[in-house]
Design a protein around this motif. Structure first.
Motif, PDB file in Angstrom:
ATOM      1  N   LEU A 224      -3.092   0.946  -3.290  1.00  0.00           N
ATOM      2  CA  LEU A 224      -2.333  -0.316  -3.650  1.00  0.00           C
ATOM      3  C   LEU A 224      -1.496  -0.181  -4.779  1.00  0.00           C
ATOM      4  O   LEU A 224      -1.853   0.521  -5.931  1.00  0.00           O
ATOM      5  N   LEU A 225      -0.191  -0.421  -4.646  1.00  0.00           N
ATOM      6  CA  LEU A 225       0.707  -0.300  -5.655  1.00  0.00           C
ATOM      7  C   LEU A 225       1.369  -1.557  -6.142  1.00  0.00           C
ATOM      8  O   LEU A 225       2.120  -2.349  -5.500  1.00  0.00           O
ATOM      9  N   ARG A 226       0.963  -1.903  -7.335  1.00  0.00           N
ATOM     10  CA  ARG A 226       1.168  -3.322  -8.002  1.00  0.00           C
ATOM     11  C   ARG A 226       2.758  -3.158  -8.385  1.00  0.00           C
ATOM     12  O   ARG A 226       3.252  -2.172  -9.264  1.00  0.00           O
ATOM     13  N   ASP A 227       3.552  -3.912  -7.952  1.00  0.00           N
ATOM     14  CA  ASP A 227       4.767  -4.281  -8.278  1.00  0.00           C
ATOM     15  C   ASP A 227       5.360  -2.689  -7.870  1.00  0.00           C
ATOM     16  O   ASP A 227       6.510  -2.352  -8.114  1.00  0.00           O
TER      17      ASP A 227
ATOM     18  N   GLU B  54       4.485   0.093  -8.554  1.00  0.00           N
ATOM     19  CA  GLU B  54       4.647   1.321  -9.664  1.00  0.00           C
ATOM     20  C   GLU B  54       3.110   1.677  -9.854  1.00  0.00           C
ATOM     21  O   GLU B  54       2.537   2.811  -9.741  1.00  0.00           O
ATOM     22  N   HIS B  55       2.222   0.654 -10.160  1.00  0.00           N
ATOM     23  CA  HIS B  55       0.875   0.744 -10.912  1.00  0.00           C
ATOM     24  C   HIS B  55      -0.132   1.121  -9.585  1.00  0.00           C
ATOM     25  O   HIS B  55      -0.523  -0.012  -8.843  1.00  0.00           O
ATOM     26  N   ALA B  56      -0.830   2.251  -9.630  1.00  0.00           N
ATOM     27  CA  ALA B  56      -1.532   2.488  -8.224  1.00  0.00           C
ATOM     28  C   ALA B  56      -2.917   2.027  -8.574  1.00  0.00           C
ATOM     29  O   ALA B  56      -3.554   2.320  -9.457  1.00  0.00           O
ATOM     30  N   PHE B  57      -3.800   1.576  -7.795  1.00  0.00           N
ATOM     31  CA  PHE B  57      -5.082   1.000  -7.555  1.00  0.00           C
ATOM     32  C   PHE B  57      -5.726   1.995  -6.414  1.00  0.00           C
ATOM     33  O   PHE B  57      -5.180   1.803  -5.325  1.00  0.00           O
ATOM     34  N   VAL B  58      -6.740   2.685  -6.648  1.00  0.00           N
ATOM     35  CA  VAL B  58      -7.570   3.007  -5.573  1.00  0.00           C
ATOM     36  C   VAL B  58      -8.375   1.910  -5.237  1.00  0.00           C
ATOM     37  O   VAL B  58      -9.203   1.635  -6.159  1.00  0.00           O
TER      38      VAL B  58
ATOM     39  N   SER C 203       0.911  -0.990  -0.133  1.00  0.00           N
ATOM     40  CA  SER C 203      -0.123   0.094   0.226  1.00  0.00           C
ATOM     41  C   SER C 203       0.968   1.005   0.110  1.00  0.00           C
ATOM     42  O   SER C 203       2.045   1.157   0.536  1.00  0.00           O
ATOM     43  N   LEU C 204       0.455   2.326  -0.401  1.00  0.00           N
ATOM     44  CA  LEU C 204       1.027   3.580  -0.418  1.00  0.00           C
ATOM     45  C   LEU C 204       1.479   3.852   0.932  1.00  0.00           C
ATOM     46  O   LEU C 204       2.603   4.521   1.432  1.00  0.00           O
TER      47      LEU C 204
END
Length: 358
Positions: A154-157, A159-163, A108-109
């Motif tokens: 959440l940051l996949r790997d 890098e890629h952010a998901f809210v 997570s961020l």
């Protein structure tokens, strides 16, 4: 687990999901790492409500509402819902209310900031632009998040952010007004105090600009390594959002980026960026032209209402709390009465929020 019976690793639910571990836990439920039994064994995050709360109408209603919201959301930086309903625990035959979303492999961020501290300027802007993209999609589909914070990114790997986590979200009605559907009680305030806009802390009607404010707080935190307003209690933190000046960033981030942060965190929503897309454009310009302050200022006049589709049933509709500001020149004793009145609603609402896992 407050009376909950955890699901054992290896347990298979209804022949659909095999429990592989625990990803997280809150007061209202547990998020399991699970494997889809059929097909290629896709890994999912399985959110299951504590069985002893299955009869709690507010918890259950909030869960059902989150499912309804996720079913309508689509976007590159939003996690779609894969499945939902009830599963039987084979050990007890109890019904378990659940939803399944894709498992995001990465931190997570919140965890990233806790471990890394302040982030480089370009990376901070990149992450926030991705969050803005998620909000553009959510707002365009009629949803304001209302509890945006690093723990819900959440940051996949990495890098890629998901809210994620739309359990506190509101859906703005498409009936010509700015009303919202909600399960909260009149004059209650829900959310996370460190990220709440002043109008949210007051219990006012909300629109997309409360999420813009939360993004501004997140951007400040990524650059400073800490949130700008942190009181000794939830109530003192909310009061700081409403009354305290924004502490200056001690880091040199350039005039334009500093201006973007201030524009996102203006106390009055009318002087803030009207939308996440407006803020994103300002951030992109600040990255290209660090000294061009004028170009990143919010433009007036502008429309801040979110054009929305109609609301699908069975969402519960309630009036949003309204608190009027005291007129100028009012006697000090009446100001104290007003503060005491909203403080009661704020304190109870925050307590309920914190104790329902949100």
């Amino acid at each position: 687990m407050d009376g909950a019976v955890p699901l054992d690793v290896g347990l298979v639910l209804d022949g659909k999901y095999e429990v592989c571990g625990v990803l997280g836990e809150g007061a209202s439920g547990v998020v399991y790492d699970a494997r889809v039994v059929a097909g290629d064994g896709e890994r999912v995050a399985l959110k299951v409500i504590h069985r002893h709360l299955m009869g709690n109408s507010q918890i259950r209603g909030r869960f059902v509402r989150e499912v309804a919201i996720l079913q309508r959301l689509r976007g590159k930086h939003l996690c779609p819902i894969l499945d939902s309903g009830e599963l039987l625990d084979p050990r007890t035959s109890d019904a378990l209310l659940y939803m399944a979303i894709p498992k995001v492999e990465g931190p997570s961020l919140e965890k990233l900031v806790a471990s890394a501290g302040p982030l480089p300027i370009e990376r901070s802007i990149d992450i926030v632009l991705q969050i803005c993209s998620a909000l553009v999609d959510a707002h365009g589909q009629g949803v304001i998040h209302r509890d945006l914070k690093p723990a819900n990114v959440l940051l996949r790997d990495g890098e890629h952010a998901f809210v994620v986590d739309f359990g506190m979200a509101k859906i703005v009605t498409g009936t010509g007004g700015t009303g919202t559907t909600d399960l909260t009680t009149h004059n209650m305030v829900f959310g996370t105090p460190e990220y709440m806009a002043p109008e949210q802390a007051r219990g006012d009607e909300l629109d997309a600009r409360c999420d813009v404010y939360a993004v501004g707080i997140i951007l400040y935190e990524l650059l400073a390594g800490k949130v700008p307003f942190q009181g000794t209690s939830p109530l003192s933190t909310l009061t700081a959002h409403m009354t305290a000046d924004l502490p200056p960033l001690e880091r040199d981030v350039g005039p334009a980026l500093r201006a973007v942060i201030h524009a996102a965190l203006v106390k009055s929503a009318d002087e803030r960026y009207a939308s996440a897309s407006d803020m994103a454009r300002a951030l992109e310009h600040a990255l290209r032209a660090p000294d061009d302050v004028d170009a990143v200022s919010p433009r007036l006049p502008r429309s801040h209402t979110v054009p929305l589709p109609s609301i699908p049933p069975p969402l519960v509709r309630a009036s949003a709390p309204q608190v009027r500001e005291a007129p100028r020149g009012i006697a000090a004793r009446w100001v104290l009465v007003w503060v005491a009145a909203i403080a009661t609603g704020i304190a109870v609402g925050v307590w309920l929020s914190l104790h329902t896992g949100r």
